[in-house]
Design an enzyme around this catalytic site. Structure first.
Site, short mmCIF file in Angstrom:
data_model
loop_
_atom_site.label_atom_id
_atom_site.label_comp_id
_atom_site.label_asym_id
_atom_site.label_seq_id
_atom_site.Cartn_x
_atom_site.Cartn_y
_atom_site.Cartn_z
N GLY A 39 -3.08 52.85 30.60
CA GLY A 39 -3.36 52.62 29.51
C GLY A 39 -1.94 52.03 29.21
O GLY A 39 -1.12 52.08 28.74
N GLN A 212 1.27 52.45 36.01
CA GLN A 212 2.16 53.43 36.34
C GLN A 212 3.44 52.82 36.20
O GLN A 212 3.67 51.86 35.40
CB GLN A 212 1.63 54.07 37.27
CG GLN A 212 0.63 55.07 37.44
CD GLN A 212 -0.85 53.95 37.47
OE1 GLN A 212 -1.18 52.92 38.50
NE2 GLN A 212 -1.82 53.99 36.34
P1 GDP Z 1 2.68 50.95 29.77
O1 GDP Z 1 1.26 51.79 30.13
O2 GDP Z 1 3.93 50.51 30.43
O3 GDP Z 1 2.07 49.31 29.47
O4 GDP Z 1 2.72 51.20 28.29
P2 GDP Z 1 1.84 51.90 27.28
O5 GDP Z 1 1.28 50.57 26.50
O6 GDP Z 1 1.12 53.25 27.77
O7 GDP Z 1 3.10 52.56 26.59
C1 GDP Z 1 4.26 51.52 25.09
C2 GDP Z 1 3.63 51.51 23.95
O8 GDP Z 1 5.75 51.45 23.03
C3 GDP Z 1 2.50 50.78 22.91
O9 GDP Z 1 2.74 51.45 22.12
C4 GDP Z 1 3.09 49.62 23.01
O10 GDP Z 1 2.95 48.87 22.20
C5 GDP Z 1 5.22 49.87 22.20
N1 GDP Z 1 5.85 49.21 22.89
C6 GDP Z 1 6.06 48.42 23.69
N2 GDP Z 1 6.70 47.78 23.75
C7 GDP Z 1 7.75 47.70 22.63
C8 GDP Z 1 9.14 47.70 21.62
O11 GDP Z 1 10.00 47.28 22.50
N3 GDP Z 1 9.09 48.58 21.31
C9 GDP Z 1 8.29 49.52 20.32
N4 GDP Z 1 8.92 50.23 19.17
N5 GDP Z 1 7.30 49.86 21.20
C10 GDP Z 1 7.26 49.05 21.74
P1 IMO Z 2 0.29 53.38 32.80
O1 IMO Z 2 -0.25 52.07 34.03
C1 IMO Z 2 2.18 57.58 32.23
C2 IMO Z 2 0.46 60.29 35.53
C3 IMO Z 2 -0.36 61.52 35.14
C4 IMO Z 2 -0.22 62.37 36.06
C5 IMO Z 2 0.28 61.68 37.03
C6 IMO Z 2 -0.86 61.59 38.24
O2 IMO Z 2 0.37 53.38 31.58
O3 IMO Z 2 1.86 53.24 33.28
P2 IMO Z 2 -3.25 60.60 38.07
O4 IMO Z 2 -4.72 60.34 36.77
O5 IMO Z 2 -2.98 59.23 37.94
O6 IMO Z 2 -4.22 60.93 39.46
O7 IMO Z 2 -2.01 61.42 37.34
O8 IMO Z 2 0.59 60.84 36.28
N1 IMO Z 2 0.12 58.77 35.07
C7 IMO Z 2 0.26 58.16 34.60
N2 IMO Z 2 2.02 58.54 33.52
N3 IMO Z 2 1.21 56.53 32.84
C8 IMO Z 2 0.36 55.59 33.68
O9 IMO Z 2 -0.39 54.64 33.86
C9 IMO Z 2 0.21 56.48 34.49
N4 IMO Z 2 -0.93 56.82 35.53
C10 IMO Z 2 -0.58 58.20 35.45
O10 IMO Z 2 -0.04 61.80 33.79
O11 IMO Z 2 1.41 62.87 35.96
MG MG Z 3 0.48 52.96 29.06
#
Ligand code: GDP
Ligand code: IMO
Ligand code: MG
Length: 397
Positions: A39, A212
């Site tokens: 995500g 991940q």
């Molecule tokens: P990803 O899976 O590594 O792309 O990260 P996610 O999108 O799952 O989670 C990161 C969250 O932090 C998202 O809601 C971003 O919009 C937010 N985010 C990213 N960079 C920053 C930052 O520098 N500061 C803050 N406050 N939020 C951030």
């Molecule tokens: P992004 O790309 C955080 C975690 C799950 C679980 C383990 C295995 O957004 O960083 P799965 O469904 O892959 O078999 O789950 O990995 N996990 C993540 N945790 N961010 C993710 O993706 C994840 N994708 C899988 O929570 O612990």
């Molecule tokens: Mg994510």
């Protein structure tokens, strides 16, 4: 110039935002791993997009997107994201490529995921990732490459159904077939072979987007509490289907640490302390909505990830979340005094912290000290600091 962006913790480091920002310097963003378990949230300012399957390219700048064979395609999610892409960015004219060797997540994989996780208790995202990967290596899965041939898909689905009887599961082969053929109509205009993918990407500036994080990598992560693929930088070539020459590997890390699901987490904070960090950082999963476990930055783990993934440069995110914290802690080593060469006994590690004066803003001396300390301890330059959620909230250091 080919760059790879990987997460250095347990995912959710802000890869999507960083990749979207950096994509302006590239022709194409390519995904080599993961599936709809990922995500990646991108806040464009006036609206937000959460990518589960589509690469996080800057669609306003018409950066192309490519999905390698290492990505597990969930037809429903792909279709929804494609519709969203067309609605949000009606003028988008970037190239879209999907490897024919990418595997498909069937609805039954999600059912198996739910059942299996009741026993294994990994805390998966229930997106069918593990079971689809298992079928892939068992050579019992459907790929995009089969979808043009109704007979072959039906035969494969029947074999798959027989295997599912081991789990006392059943599914309607004809319904699954109809869904897949309909999906093929959506996707067929983008489908390329591995060789066509290689030829198309050669000579282009490609940004490979990790999913991940290194600590969730099937082989070098905290097994068995990992995902089912090589999401570290070692997965790039296999996940694209050809050896990729990488010019720079960029590791993204949060100024603290989060984890979703089960598994060891030495610097985890519980009770009010954990809740404070969770609230400040809005740490709830973008895929499942689960509260993320939160804790301080762990330098031994960060250094492990940097080295095992051959990271050249760093991007720090979410330091702004700590604005106003009186003290900020960083784990600098573990009590056993040993260098972290293996994650084998991670659950036994007790952190030793260095305590920093907190900062009110990212322009403060206190924050500079924190940044300099991390650069010294990792031996790697922090090239960008993300200063907020929005795409343009980022500074080049
Ligand atoms: P990803 O899976 O590594 O792309 O990260 P996610 O999108 O799952 O989670 C990161 C969250 O932090 C998202 O809601 C971003 O919009 C937010 N985010 C990213 N960079 C920053 C930052 O520098 N500061 C803050 N406050 N939020 C951030
Ligand atoms: P992004 O790309 C955080 C975690 C799950 C679980 C383990 C295995 O957004 O960083 P799965 O469904 O892959 O078999 O789950 O990995 N996990 C993540 N945790 N961010 C993710 O993706 C994840 N994708 C899988 O929570 O612990
Ligand atoms: Mg994510």
């Amino acid at each position: 110039m080919n760059r790879v962006v990987v997460g250095l913790q347990w995912g959710d480091e802000g890869k999507g935002k960083v990749v979207t920002y950096l994509s302006r310097y590239h022709d194409v963003v390519a995904r080599f791993s993961g599936g709809a378990n990922a995500g990646h949230t991108v806040n464009y300012g006036s609206f937000k997009v959460i990518h589960h399957l589509l690469p996080s390219a800057d669609f306003i700048r018409n950066v192309g997107i490519a999905i390698g064979n290492g990505v597990l395609l969930d037809p429903q999610v792909f279709r929804e994201e494609l519709v969203e892409l067309r609605e949000r960015f009606p003028g988008y004219s970037g190239e879209i490529l999907v490897s024919e060797n990418a595997h498909i997540v069937l609805p039954v994989h999600k059912e198996v995921d739910r059942k299996v996780d009741e026993v294994l208790k990994i805390g998966t995202t229930k997106r069918g990732i593990g079971p689809a990967c298992a079928d892939r290596v068992m050579r019992a899965n459907v790929r995009i490459a089969e979808l043009h041939d109704e007979k072959r898909v039906r035969a494969l689905l029947k074999k798959n159904l027989s295997l599912k009887s081991f789990y006392n599961l059943t599914f309607d082969v004809e319904k699954a077939l109809d869904d897949l053929l309909e999906f093929y109509n959506t996707i067929k205009g983008f489908v390329v072979s591995s060789l066509q993918m290689k030829r198309t990407l050669e000579g282009k500036n490609v940004l490979f987007e990790g999913t991940q994080g290194v600590l969730l990598d099937l082989d070098v992560g905290t097994y068995p509490y990992v995902t089912s693929m090589n999401c570290s930088s070692s997965g790039v070539s296999a996940g694209m289907g050809f050896p990729v020459k990488v010019d720079e590997t960029i590791g993204v890390f949060k100024a603290y640490t989060t984890r979703v699901g089960e598994g060891p987490f030495p610097t985890e904070l519980f009770g009010d302390e954990g809740e404070t960090l969770r609230r400040a950082g809005h740490e709830y999963g973008s895929t499942t909505g689960r509260p993320r476990r939160c804790g301080w930055l762990d330098l031994p783990l960060l250094n492990y990830a940097i080295e095992v993934a051959s990271v050249d440069t760093l991007v720090m995110t979410k330091a702004d979340v700590l604005n106003g914290f009186e003290k900020v802690k960083v784990c600098v080593r573990y009590k056993d005094g040993k260098e972290l060469l293996s994650l084998r006994d991670l659950e036994k590690k007790e952190p030793v912290y260095e305590v920093f004066d907190g900062w009110k803003s990212l322009e403060s001396r206190e924050f500079d000290r924190f940044v300099n300390f991390i650069e010294k301890e990792t031996g790697k330059p922090i090239k960008y600091i993300s200063t907020g959620e929005r795409l343009e909230d980022i500074v080049e250091v």
